[in-house]
Design an enzyme around this catalytic site. Structure first.
Site, PDB file in Angstrom:
ATOM      1  NE  ARG A 274      23.798 -13.207 -31.212  1.00 29.15           N
ATOM      2  CZ  ARG A 274      23.249 -12.865 -29.696  1.00 29.15           C
ATOM      3  NH1 ARG A 274      22.415 -13.615 -29.148  1.00 29.15           N
ATOM      4  NH2 ARG A 274      23.533 -11.800 -29.311  1.00 29.15           N
ATOM      5  NE  ARG A 289      15.994 -20.700 -30.895  1.00 33.08           N
ATOM      6  CZ  ARG A 289      16.607 -20.500 -29.660  1.00 33.08           C
ATOM      7  NH1 ARG A 289      17.935 -20.537 -29.711  1.00 33.08           N
ATOM      8  NH2 ARG A 289      15.981 -20.766 -28.592  1.00 33.08           N
ATOM      9  CD  GLU A 361      18.193 -13.713 -23.354  1.00 33.68           C
ATOM     10  OE1 GLU A 361      18.905 -12.982 -23.634  1.00 33.68           O
ATOM     11  OE2 GLU A 361      18.174 -14.923 -23.311  1.00 33.68           O
ATOM     12  CB  SER A 364      21.041 -10.915 -21.003  1.00 34.80           C
ATOM     13  OG  SER A 364      22.032 -10.874 -21.891  1.00 34.80           O
ATOM     14  NE  ARG A 401      14.310 -13.471 -29.058  1.00 37.64           N
ATOM     15  CZ  ARG A 401      14.896 -14.778 -28.482  1.00 37.64           C
ATOM     16  NH1 ARG A 401      14.664 -14.781 -27.273  1.00 37.64           N
ATOM     17  NH2 ARG A 401      15.865 -15.335 -28.996  1.00 37.64           N
TER      18      ARG A 401
END
Length: 435
Positions: A274, A289, A361, A364, A401
């Site tokens: 990403r 991140r 987070e 999800s 993460r």
């Protein structure tokens, strides 16, 4: 994309979804207008083409009659006039057919582009608003407290010989890192535990491609509002995926599935990439991140009427994984404006990060209803023999993460980290100790 029949039959529902997302509800009328122009122009085109075929036959007849008359040596003036008239009419019709075909193509393109801009119609009950307008669905466990000053995950990782950000930046630039020693072992143990759980629940494990074609990336819904998040290899016109969801969404593209035995479920393991565009200055410390990470992703194909139940099942399996790493967490119902176009509803599972004093987070799960499958032409056959568009859903079982939450919540005063019990058979260690 959304179902055009739904848009035509209940435009107010789609407008309400767009408002809840904070998106332009005027797109609804734009698409309906383009759809009407497209259908009207296509009708004109088809009528003109049918007339053109008929006139072409008339030209053939007129030319045949003229040729026969010439052989007989009779008066051909009237026949020549009729043949010329037929040819002129055919020429005019040919130009009209070309113009109508071009107009239909333009209207169709406007319709297609507009339809792709409309986000999936949200499920009833999704909170309206943006990133901060979520609702908390449940909380599991109390925030971790210590009788010593806790270290953050990067300090712990460096002391354990598990994370090397400095050399990651030297090799790849900012937001790159090395997982070293027990750091690499811990990630592999976590991902293997995720795969083991998925297999136990009937998922087919998959090692997926991380480079995909444009039509697959587009079909999965990742080249619309968030195209700036995606890495593209221009020389090859290929895209690096940010989740194996993309490859798994494309796996059955153009196929008709047999769902008589229930949903088709896959667990994809892949590296993910990403660009983190727009995140300048956010989470620059550590591995919260980053540009590259690993992930195990659940992906399900099911009948649309079963999608909400399947969504709850994916969330249950995410809960099981979070329980295995023994960290406090909460589940939020993500607000409509923070869903992304493909999702009709998304639940985020956020773990407590002690040194940040907040939930972050980890995972999800999204119900994409028929949005992705409609773009990718993935269908199933009903018991009555009809073909209908399937629903697709996804949910994360483990990712890099998660190391942040494991290290910070299980640290001890001496800088060591207790390994969660469920992870120990996969890691072969009970405690990670500073080197």
């Amino acid at each position: 994309m959304i179902d055009i029949k739904l848009l035509r039959d209940d435009p107010d529902l789609v407008r309400a979804s767009q408002r809840a997302r904070g998106d332009d509800e005027g797109l609804v009328d734009e698409v309906l207008g383009a759809d009407e122009r497209r259908r009207s122009t296509l009708q004109e085109f088809e009528a003109a083409r049918a007339e053109q075929k008929s006139v072409s036959k008339d030209v053939g007849k007129a030319m045949g009659a003229l040729g026969a008359a010439r052989k007989q040596g009779g008066d051909t003036a009237e026949l020549e006039a009729a043949a010329n008239q037929a040819r002129e009419r055919a020429g005019a019709l040919s130009e009209r057919v070309k113009a109508l075909e071009a107009a239909a193509g333009e209207a169709g393109s406007a319709y297609e582009q507009g339809l792709r801009k409309i986000g999936n119609v949200i499920v009833d009950g999704v909170p309206a608003g943006g990133e901060d307008n979520f609702t908390v669905r449940e909380v599991d466990g109390d925030p971790t407290t210590f009788d010593f000053e806790p270290l953050d995950h990067l300090e712990l990782g460096e002391r354990l010989g598990a994370i090397d950000m400095e050399r990651g930046a030297k090799v790849g630039g900012s937001r790159f890192y090395f997982l070293t020693g027990v750091g690499a072992q811990l990630e592999l143990a976590l991902l293997n535990m995720g795969i083991a759980q998925a297999v136990h629940h009937g998922f087919t494990p998959m090692i997926t491609p991380t480079l995909v074609k444009a039509d697959v990336m587009q079909g999965a819904g990742f080249l619309d509002a968030h195209a700036d998040e995606v890495y593209r290899l221009e020389a090859d016109d290929l895209y690096l995926t940010g989740t194996s969801e993309v490859a798994l969404a494309g796996y059955h593209a153009g196929e008709i599935l047999d769902l008589t035995g229930g949903p088709k479920r896959y667990a994809g393991w892949s590296a993910c990439y990403r660009r983190e565009a727009g995140s300048y200055g956010k989470d620059t410390r550590g591995i919260v991140r980053v540009h590259q990470f690993h992930k195990v992703e659940m992906f399900s194909y099911c009948e649309p009427q079963e999608a909400e139940q399947e969504h709850e099942r994916l969330l249950m399996w995410e809960r099981d994984m979070l329980a295995k790493i023994e960290v406090p967490y909460r589940i939020i119902d993500t607000a409509a404006g923070d869903l992304g176009n493909p999702a009709a509803r998304k639940f985020d599972c956020e773990a407590w990060v002690p040194t940040q004093g907040r939930y972050r987070e980890l995972t999800s799960t999204s119900n994409c209803t028929t949005y992705q499958a409609r773009r990718l032409n993935t269908r199933y056959r009903t018991p009555e023999g009809r073909t209908e568009t399937v629903a697709t859903l996804n949910g994360t079982l483990a990712t890099t993460r998660w190391l942040v939450a494991i290290l910070e919540n299980h640290q001890q005063a001496d800088g060591s980290v207790v390994v969660p019990h469920a992870l120990r058979p996969f890691l072969g260690l009970e405690v990670l100790r500073p080197v």
